[in-house]
Write a protein that holds these residues in place. Sequence first.
Motif, PDB file in Angstrom:
ATOM      1  N   MET A  92     -94.472  -0.960 -98.338  1.00 41.10           N
ATOM      2  CA  MET A  92     -94.984  -2.446 -97.624  1.00 41.10           C
ATOM      3  C   MET A  92     -94.689  -3.441 -97.746  1.00 41.10           C
ATOM      4  SD  MET A  92     -98.489  -2.340 -99.883  1.00 41.10           S
ATOM      5  CE  MET A  92     -98.891  -0.032-101.396  1.00 41.10           C
ATOM      6  N   PHE A  93     -93.498  -3.580 -98.145  1.00 37.82           N
ATOM      7  CA  PHE A  93     -92.346  -5.477 -98.228  1.00 37.82           C
ATOM      8  C   PHE A  93     -92.347  -4.698 -96.056  1.00 37.82           C
ATOM      9  CE2 PHE A  93     -88.566  -6.973 -98.077  1.00 37.82           C
ATOM     10  CZ  PHE A  93     -88.978  -7.985 -98.252  1.00 37.82           C
ATOM     11  N   ILE A  94     -91.683  -3.747 -96.480  1.00 36.87           N
ATOM     12  CA  ILE A  94     -90.371  -4.088 -94.975  1.00 36.87           C
ATOM     13  C   ILE A  94     -91.913  -3.283 -94.005  1.00 36.87           C
ATOM     14  CG2 ILE A  94     -88.631  -1.735 -93.747  1.00 36.87           C
ATOM     15  CD1 ILE A  94     -88.207  -1.408 -96.488  1.00 36.87           C
ATOM     16  N   SER A  95     -92.927  -2.629 -94.589  1.00 30.44           N
ATOM     17  CA  SER A  95     -93.956  -2.410 -92.713  1.00 30.44           C
ATOM     18  C   SER A  95     -94.639  -4.322 -92.657  1.00 30.44           C
ATOM     19  CB  SER A  95     -95.255  -1.925 -93.634  1.00 30.44           C
ATOM     20  OG  SER A  95     -95.127  -0.367 -93.828  1.00 30.44           O
ATOM     21  N   ARG A  96     -94.719  -4.658 -93.897  1.00 28.98           N
ATOM     22  CA  ARG A  96     -95.082  -6.421 -93.816  1.00 28.98           C
ATOM     23  C   ARG A  96     -94.376  -7.184 -92.951  1.00 28.98           C
ATOM     24  NH1 ARG A  96     -98.718  -9.259 -92.356  1.00 28.98           N
ATOM     25  NH2 ARG A  96     -98.983 -11.867 -92.767  1.00 28.98           N
ATOM     26  N   ARG A  97     -92.818  -6.937 -93.130  1.00 27.37           N
ATOM     27  CA  ARG A  97     -91.723  -7.704 -92.137  1.00 27.37           C
ATOM     28  C   ARG A  97     -91.337  -6.707 -90.784  1.00 27.37           C
ATOM     29  NH1 ARG A  97     -87.183 -10.468 -95.278  1.00 27.37           N
ATOM     30  NH2 ARG A  97     -85.903  -8.791 -95.713  1.00 27.37           N
ATOM     31  N   LEU A  98     -91.070  -5.993 -90.138  1.00 23.05           N
ATOM     32  CA  LEU A  98     -91.130  -5.160 -89.597  1.00 23.05           C
ATOM     33  C   LEU A  98     -92.522  -4.886 -88.416  1.00 23.05           C
ATOM     34  CD1 LEU A  98     -88.408  -2.799 -90.517  1.00 23.05           C
ATOM     35  CD2 LEU A  98     -88.414  -5.230 -89.764  1.00 23.05           C
ATOM     36  N   THR A  99     -93.764  -4.535 -88.717  1.00 21.30           N
ATOM     37  CA  THR A  99     -94.867  -4.419 -87.649  1.00 21.30           C
ATOM     38  C   THR A  99     -95.377  -5.362 -87.260  1.00 21.30           C
ATOM     39  OG1 THR A  99     -95.887  -3.544 -89.627  1.00 21.30           O
ATOM     40  CG2 THR A  99     -94.812  -1.810 -88.274  1.00 21.30           C
ATOM     41  N   LYS A 100     -96.606  -5.293 -86.426  1.00 19.44           N
ATOM     42  CA  LYS A 100     -97.282  -5.971 -86.316  1.00 19.44           C
ATOM     43  C   LYS A 100     -98.456  -6.525 -87.211  1.00 19.44           C
ATOM     44  CE  LYS A 100     -94.902  -7.993 -82.143  1.00 19.44           C
ATOM     45  NZ  LYS A 100     -94.506  -7.143 -81.868  1.00 19.44           N
ATOM     46  N   CYS A 101     -98.638  -5.258 -87.768  1.00 13.00           N
ATOM     47  CA  CYS A 101     -99.905  -5.179 -88.379  1.00 13.00           C
ATOM     48  C   CYS A 101    -100.429  -6.321 -89.414  1.00 13.00           C
ATOM     49  CB  CYS A 101     -99.710  -3.523 -89.410  1.00 13.00           C
ATOM     50  SG  CYS A 101     -99.113  -2.471 -87.914  1.00 13.00           S
ATOM     51  N   SER A 102    -101.194  -6.333 -89.939  1.00 10.86           N
ATOM     52  CA  SER A 102    -102.302  -6.880 -90.872  1.00 10.86           C
ATOM     53  C   SER A 102    -102.029  -6.766 -91.653  1.00 10.86           C
ATOM     54  CB  SER A 102    -103.595  -6.966 -89.961  1.00 10.86           C
ATOM     55  OG  SER A 102    -104.258  -5.813 -90.676  1.00 10.86           O
ATOM     56  N   LEU A 103    -101.932  -7.338 -93.104  1.00  6.94           N
ATOM     57  CA  LEU A 103    -102.283  -6.665 -94.746  1.00  6.94           C
ATOM     58  C   LEU A 103    -103.402  -6.075 -94.670  1.00  6.94           C
ATOM     59  CD1 LEU A 103    -102.292 -10.594 -96.004  1.00  6.94           C
ATOM     60  CD2 LEU A 103     -99.971  -8.622 -95.958  1.00  6.94           C
ATOM     61  N   GLN A 104    -104.682  -5.819 -94.186  1.00  3.85           N
ATOM     62  CA  GLN A 104    -105.293  -5.191 -94.218  1.00  3.85           C
ATOM     63  C   GLN A 104    -104.815  -3.423 -93.508  1.00  3.85           C
ATOM     64  OE1 GLN A 104    -109.179  -6.566 -93.691  1.00  3.85           O
ATOM     65  NE2 GLN A 104    -109.684  -5.628 -95.891  1.00  3.85           N
ATOM     66  N   ASP A 105    -103.915  -3.749 -92.337  1.00  8.20           N
ATOM     67  CA  ASP A 105    -103.869  -2.649 -91.722  1.00  8.20           C
ATOM     68  C   ASP A 105    -102.504  -1.512 -93.133  1.00  8.20           C
ATOM     69  OD1 ASP A 105    -105.362  -3.361 -89.506  1.00  8.20           O
ATOM     70  OD2 ASP A 105    -103.982  -3.853 -88.447  1.00  8.20           O
ATOM     71  N   ILE A 106    -102.384  -2.614 -92.994  1.00  7.14           N
ATOM     72  CA  ILE A 106    -100.761  -2.187 -93.749  1.00  7.14           C
ATOM     73  C   ILE A 106    -101.523  -1.288 -95.349  1.00  7.14           C
ATOM     74  CG2 ILE A 106     -98.753  -2.671 -95.472  1.00  7.14           C
ATOM     75  CD1 ILE A 106     -98.696  -4.835 -93.556  1.00  7.14           C
ATOM     76  N   GLY A 107    -102.534  -1.978 -96.143  1.00  9.20           N
ATOM     77  CA  GLY A 107    -103.126  -1.192 -96.837  1.00  9.20           C
ATOM     78  C   GLY A 107    -104.031   0.224 -96.646  1.00  9.20           C
ATOM     79  N   GLU A 108    -104.538  -0.494 -95.516  1.00 11.57           N
ATOM     80  CA  GLU A 108    -105.324   1.147 -95.093  1.00 11.57           C
ATOM     81  C   GLU A 108    -104.736   1.926 -95.281  1.00 11.57           C
ATOM     82  OE1 GLU A 108    -108.740   2.276 -94.367  1.00 11.57           O
ATOM     83  OE2 GLU A 108    -108.897   0.363 -94.443  1.00 11.57           O
ATOM     84  N   ALA A 109    -103.183   1.494 -94.256  1.00 13.58           N
ATOM     85  CA  ALA A 109    -102.163   3.076 -94.374  1.00 13.58           C
ATOM     86  C   ALA A 109    -101.576   3.353 -95.377  1.00 13.58           C
ATOM     87  CB  ALA A 109    -100.978   2.295 -93.528  1.00 13.58           C
ATOM     88  N   PHE A 110    -101.959   3.225 -96.511  1.00 12.90           N
ATOM     89  CA  PHE A 110    -101.122   3.520 -97.434  1.00 12.90           C
ATOM     90  C   PHE A 110    -102.321   3.960 -98.936  1.00 12.90           C
ATOM     91  CE2 PHE A 110     -97.927   1.128 -96.006  1.00 12.90           C
ATOM     92  CZ  PHE A 110     -96.327   1.561 -96.390  1.00 12.90           C
ATOM     93  N   GLY A 111    -103.279   4.208 -98.199  1.00 11.49           N
ATOM     94  CA  GLY A 111    -104.039   5.213 -98.770  1.00 11.49           C
ATOM     95  C   GLY A 111    -105.929   4.296 -99.511  1.00 11.49           C
ATOM     96  N   GLY A 112    -106.184   3.607 -98.500  1.00 11.61           N
ATOM     97  CA  GLY A 112    -107.449   2.305 -98.123  1.00 11.61           C
ATOM     98  C   GLY A 112    -106.612   1.439 -99.599  1.00 11.61           C
ATOM     99  N   LYS A 113    -105.588   1.055-100.282  1.00 12.02           N
ATOM    100  CA  LYS A 113    -105.250  -0.153-100.635  1.00 12.02           C
ATOM    101  C   LYS A 113    -105.652  -1.374-100.068  1.00 12.02           C
ATOM    102  CE  LYS A 113    -101.691   2.044-103.111  1.00 12.02           C
ATOM    103  NZ  LYS A 113    -102.559   3.277-102.619  1.00 12.02           N
ATOM    104  N   ASP A 114    -106.590  -2.549-100.727  1.00 16.14           N
ATOM    105  CA  ASP A 114    -106.744  -3.474-100.612  1.00 16.14           C
ATOM    106  C   ASP A 114    -105.545  -4.790 -99.555  1.00 16.14           C
ATOM    107  OD1 ASP A 114    -105.970  -5.125-102.755  1.00 16.14           O
ATOM    108  OD2 ASP A 114    -108.548  -5.173-102.898  1.00 16.14           O
ATOM    109  N   HIS A 115    -106.110  -5.855 -98.942  1.00 12.89           N
ATOM    110  CA  HIS A 115    -105.206  -6.518 -98.781  1.00 12.89           C
ATOM    111  C   HIS A 115    -104.531  -7.907 -99.935  1.00 12.89           C
ATOM    112  CE1 HIS A 115    -107.938  -9.924 -99.186  1.00 12.89           C
ATOM    113  NE2 HIS A 115    -106.587 -11.173-100.101  1.00 12.89           N
ATOM    114  N   GLY A 116    -104.719  -7.331-100.926  1.00 11.42           N
ATOM    115  CA  GLY A 116    -104.268  -7.815-102.494  1.00 11.42           C
ATOM    116  C   GLY A 116    -103.554  -7.255-103.143  1.00 11.42           C
TER     117      GLY A 116
END
Lengths: 367, 488
Positions: B432-456
Amino acid sequence: MKFTISQEAFADGLTNAVSAVNPRSTLPILSNVLLQASGDTLTLTATDLDFTVRTKVQAKTGKQGSTTLPAKRLSTLVKDLPKTEIDVEVDAKSVATLRSGAGVYKIFGLPEAEFPGLPAFDGAVEFKLKSSDLKDALRKTHYAISLDETRYVLNGIFFSFKGDKLTLVATDGRRLALAEVNDLEIPKSQEREFIVRTKAIQELMRALKDDGDVVVRLAQNMVQFDCGPTTLISKLVEGNYPNYVQVIPTKVNERVAVEREALLNAVRRVSLLNTEKTASVRLSFGKGNLDISCNTPEVGEAREALVIPYKGKDISIAFNPEFLMAPLRYLSEDEVHVELIDDISPGVIKINAPFVYVLMPMRVGGA
Amino acid sequence: MPRPASPSSSPRITSARPRRSSRPTAASAPASAKTKVNNSPDSGESESLWAQISSALRGELGEGVFDRWFSTARLADHDGKTLTFAVPNSIYQVWIESNYAAQVQAALLSVLGAKRKLKFVVEGSTAPAAAPAVAAVEENEAEEIRPDAHGLNPRYLFDSFVVGTNSEFAHAASLAVAKSPSRTYNPLFIHGGVGLGKTHLLHAIGHHIARSKRGAKVAYVRSETFTNEFIQAIQTNSLVKFRKRYRQADVLLIDDIQFLAGKERSQEEFFHTFNSLFEGRKQIVLSSDQPPSEIAQLEQRLVSRFEWGLTAELQPPDMETRLAILRKKADTLQVTLPPHVLEYLAHRVKSNVRRLEGALLRVASFASLSGRPLTDESIEHLLRDILQEEARRAVNIDQVQRKVAEHYDVRLADMTSKRRPANIAFPRQVAMFISRRLTKCSLQDIGEAFGGKDHGTVIHACKTVQNRMDKEESLRQVVKFLEASLQR
């Protein structure tokens, strides 16, 4: 096979033979020495295919036969055994048992059949000369052999059997040593010139006795030196030796006799103040006097004077001290003749025998 | 009889980099015209040159020596680099090479004003006359990018190197080495990604030393060439010659050292070369695409030696440096492009300088050939393949998950699962950390991609990893490594 031999004779023979074994050989059989027992001699043979040593030592044969054993190991072992008789017995599986006093040693060998045969010298051209003459001529020349492998024709001594003499020449491009053995009878049809490799020269000098004759046989690209108990066979260096005559100055200006040992000692002491990089000593010839000096920045300087019967014009010439000392070490005469042309032309050392040493001066400071 | 190289010759060195040669440039043609080779001198010219040399040589050697060794010699061939003398037989060759090469050079210096390579051949054994003609053709073809005597590309100089914050350190270190070789930093190890200027710096050091120190032997070689020559030396049994060539260099520049990886015998040979040069206080400069410790299959003793001196890294240039590089390049190519085009290029092509220069050349030639004004659209179209390549480097979450899962040896499914044992949860947080740094995806999108976690959850993951990274060097390394391999 079974034989009894004295430790000394066995160790001597092995030392001779082992010199031909190449420690990095790829064929296991070539790390072995061939032992052949018959009558009252044991024949030891070792080879690296290019160079072969065969030597005979006295032994009492119990049962005739032959085998091969690891040369290095056997030689180290035998040298370390007490100085008594050694009983050697080899079984059908090439396992040798050595008994010496209370010690019993079993060594695994290889069958004789695998050992390469020796080249034949049937109908070869043959030269016979006194062993001591050849040994002496080799001593006077061998140090000038080139170590530079890019000029491989110079990696050996040039043998020329021509006219009524044998001429030996060695050079590395900066110095040249020539010695002759005279009064040989060589028919015109048998005149030959060839180059003998450095390795064979070293072993030959050890194998040559001080008395007796040596027979040199030449076939195709191989030479054989038969020095009594020991026979060496070596591949020749292929190629043509440079025409060395050009190097020897024909006209010299000054000539002076110098005591060999005094010169050698003085040069050696003075050169102690050289460094590896700046190795050179300067010889300054003046009336009745020779100054030997060197001056090395950051180390110091040295000077020694020798009284010599010099009458010519002043000449100051620098040489590499090692190159200057080499012939002085290997000559045995009390006096050598130094011949000079000028400050920058080669110097020549001669003796009252057919020997010439040409040495290029060093250019200090200049080019 | 093989002819030994004349004692004064510098180690033979390799040709120019082929990837550069494929790109013709307009600017550098006139410079090399001077060195045009005269391969078939008419005999009269040869004779008069020989007459001049021999009179100088006579003074150098004295009458007696000259008559003995040189009166029968003649000048058989000469070109801009080499003089070939024909002598009557091999003793002349041996004796002159051993004893009089320095005096012949001195004579040449006074007649020609420069030293040359010397060759002595035995009369009658000269190479067939046809050979030089072929060589002449090749030389003309290669004129454009012909390397100079040391095998260095004449265009790679310190002057033509654009210094930015990314390359400041490597440039300064190289310059220091070039100014006082083997004093300051020995060995100098330059590493950096593809097309960032490693070779440029290496060549520049070589040029600088060759120019400032007369007679310095500069050997430039790529490690692949080193390996090939080593193998050849083993085959032809000429190891001594091979060693001589490299161990007598005053400056040894080895490019792309990473290609030695896995070649054990070459490494061993190089190890000894390195030691003998280092002990002789000769400068060694190495380049690689990775720092020494990260080159796989490189022997530890080599790694430790490479780290002995100074290690300097070249990083990809920043926006301003890229712009400066483009301006400089445009200058040497003698093209003028509107500023917005340069800015567009600098903005869009980030990964390496070579690609940047390629893009510039393409745009410039399009402009001059078509005569149409350059718009962003036309450039976009022109550079579509380059830009696509650049875009490919954009990382997506899927790639991050794969890479991290692979690295930590967990199943890809664990990245999206709800299970939370530490050995799964932590890699997931790293991803998640690396995704946050390297992609332009929002917290929401990242959470979604990791099995429906929320942005928190994602924020918590980033904080956790960041905190641990601040404390743990090993984790910093892992993250750096993962990010680097994702961006490659």
